[in-house]
Design a protein around this motif. Structure first.
Motif, PDB file in Angstrom:
ATOM      1  N   VAL A  37      33.988  38.053  32.148  1.00 44.05           N
ATOM      2  CA  VAL A  37      33.802  37.554  33.440  1.00 44.05           C
ATOM      3  C   VAL A  37      32.963  38.456  34.262  1.00 44.05           C
ATOM      4  O   VAL A  37      33.205  39.517  34.310  1.00 44.05           O
ATOM      5  CB  VAL A  37      35.059  37.339  34.223  1.00 44.05           C
ATOM      6  N   GLN A  39      30.944  39.386  38.049  1.00 44.16           N
ATOM      7  CA  GLN A  39      31.346  38.970  39.791  1.00 44.16           C
ATOM      8  C   GLN A  39      30.128  40.045  40.083  1.00 44.16           C
ATOM      9  O   GLN A  39      30.227  41.251  40.228  1.00 44.16           O
ATOM     10  CB  GLN A  39      32.722  39.778  39.984  1.00 44.16           C
ATOM     11  N   TYR A  95      34.424  41.969  34.013  1.00 50.33           N
ATOM     12  CA  TYR A  95      35.650  42.122  33.761  1.00 50.33           C
ATOM     13  C   TYR A  95      36.007  41.603  32.240  1.00 50.33           C
ATOM     14  O   TYR A  95      35.523  40.413  31.904  1.00 50.33           O
ATOM     15  CB  TYR A  95      36.643  41.432  34.463  1.00 50.33           C
ATOM     16  N   PHE A 109      43.064  33.161  31.890  1.00 47.99           N
ATOM     17  CA  PHE A 109      43.370  34.716  31.798  1.00 47.99           C
ATOM     18  C   PHE A 109      44.618  35.092  32.313  1.00 47.99           C
ATOM     19  O   PHE A 109      44.904  35.153  33.567  1.00 47.99           O
ATOM     20  CB  PHE A 109      42.115  35.391  32.260  1.00 47.99           C
ATOM     21  N   ASP A 110      45.381  35.876  31.338  1.00 49.15           N
ATOM     22  CA  ASP A 110      46.592  36.515  31.769  1.00 49.15           C
ATOM     23  C   ASP A 110      46.743  37.817  32.029  1.00 49.15           C
ATOM     24  O   ASP A 110      47.418  38.224  33.089  1.00 49.15           O
ATOM     25  CB  ASP A 110      47.931  35.936  30.840  1.00 49.15           C
ATOM     26  N   TRP A 112      44.096  41.264  32.774  1.00 45.99           N
ATOM     27  CA  TRP A 112      42.689  41.553  33.060  1.00 45.99           C
ATOM     28  C   TRP A 112      42.320  43.137  32.811  1.00 45.99           C
ATOM     29  O   TRP A 112      43.384  44.302  33.261  1.00 45.99           O
ATOM     30  CB  TRP A 112      42.110  41.239  34.308  1.00 45.99           C
ATOM     31  N   GLY A 113      41.293  43.470  32.315  1.00 44.87           N
ATOM     32  CA  GLY A 113      40.897  45.090  32.323  1.00 44.87           C
ATOM     33  C   GLY A 113      40.573  45.340  34.002  1.00 44.87           C
ATOM     34  O   GLY A 113      40.661  44.448  34.886  1.00 44.87           O
ATOM     35  N   GLN A 114      40.135  46.701  34.027  1.00 45.78           N
ATOM     36  CA  GLN A 114      40.006  47.175  35.296  1.00 45.78           C
ATOM     37  C   GLN A 114      38.554  47.054  35.833  1.00 45.78           C
ATOM     38  O   GLN A 114      38.272  47.181  37.060  1.00 45.78           O
ATOM     39  CB  GLN A 114      40.235  48.742  35.409  1.00 45.78           C
TER      40      GLN A 114
END
Lengths: 122, 106
Positions: A37, A39, A95, A109-110, A112-114
């Motif tokens: 994803v 951003q 992400y 999405f349950d 997530w990476g940082q």
């Protein structure tokens, strides 16, 4: 505990290549899709694509098809997002996220990476 | 493409307020909708899936409702930790996010 740990921030020049990573742990890495994803600064979330590490089946958002490549190495529980030639407009936070799959492409999405901040500037 | 539209874009509220955020889909998505919370500098966090199912560990003051094309996220009593940006995401087809709703302190 499910964890997705992403590689560190990158500063690149336009035209350079880049591959960022996302390492999963605490669950069966080959049994869940992993999505990416974007951003952009001060903006919302954009889904880029998704991969099933079990067989490397990959799907791309039409907006990102041909712009990036998603891959995975199940032997080290790691997914990747790569660019062959970066542009300034690729500057963003990226992400990775684990997906729950309801079939027929229905995924949210349950975990997530940082995030990995990619800065592209000359 | 399924377009997701959230309203309002920004919401000013006080601690203890009841807050409602709306998400509209450009075509029916049944109940294939998730809600996320994102705080500055942090990754999004899943709150609600399948329109109204509360993710494990999420406080019960959060609730979701709706089906078809209109959905709402409600915070029954706003807490200091809830000031953040909220996103809806449809997953009837490939994932598409709304543009976000920022909940700020009044």
């Amino acid at each position: 505990e499910v964890q997705l740990v992403q590689s560190g921030a990158e500063v690149k020049k336009p035209g350079e290549s880049l591959k960022i990573s996302c390492k999963g742990s605490g669950y069966s890495f080959t049994s869940y899709w992993i999505g990416w994803v974007r951003q952009m600064p001060g903006k919302g979330l954009e889904w880029m694509g998704i991969i099933y590490p079990g067989d490397s089946d990959t799907r791309y958002s039409p907006s990102f098809q041909g712009q990036v490549t998603i891959s995975a190495d199940k032997s080290i529980s790691t997914a990747y997002l790569q660019w062959s030639s970066l542009k300034a407009s690729d500057t963003a936070m990226y992400y990775c996220a684990r997906s729950r799959d309801y079939g027929s492409g229905r995924r949210y999405f349950d975990y997530w990476g940082q995030g990995t901040l990619v800065t592209v500037s000359s | 493409d399924i377009q997701m539209t959230q309203s309002p874009s920004t919401l000013s509220a006080s601690v203890g307020d009841r807050v409602t955020i709306t998400c509209r889909a450009s075509q029916s998505i049944s109940s294939w909708l998730a809600w996320y919370q994102q705080k500055p500098g942090k990754a999004p966090k899943l709150l609600i899936y399948k329109a109204s199912s509360l993710e494990s560990g999420v406080p019960s003051r959060f609730s979701g409702s709706g089906s078809g094309t209109e959905f709402t996220l409600t915070i029954s009593s706003l807490q200091p930790d809830d000031f953040a940006t909220y996103y809806c995401q449809q997953y009837n087809s490939y994932p598409e996010f709304g543009q976000g709703t920022k909940v700020e302190i009044k």
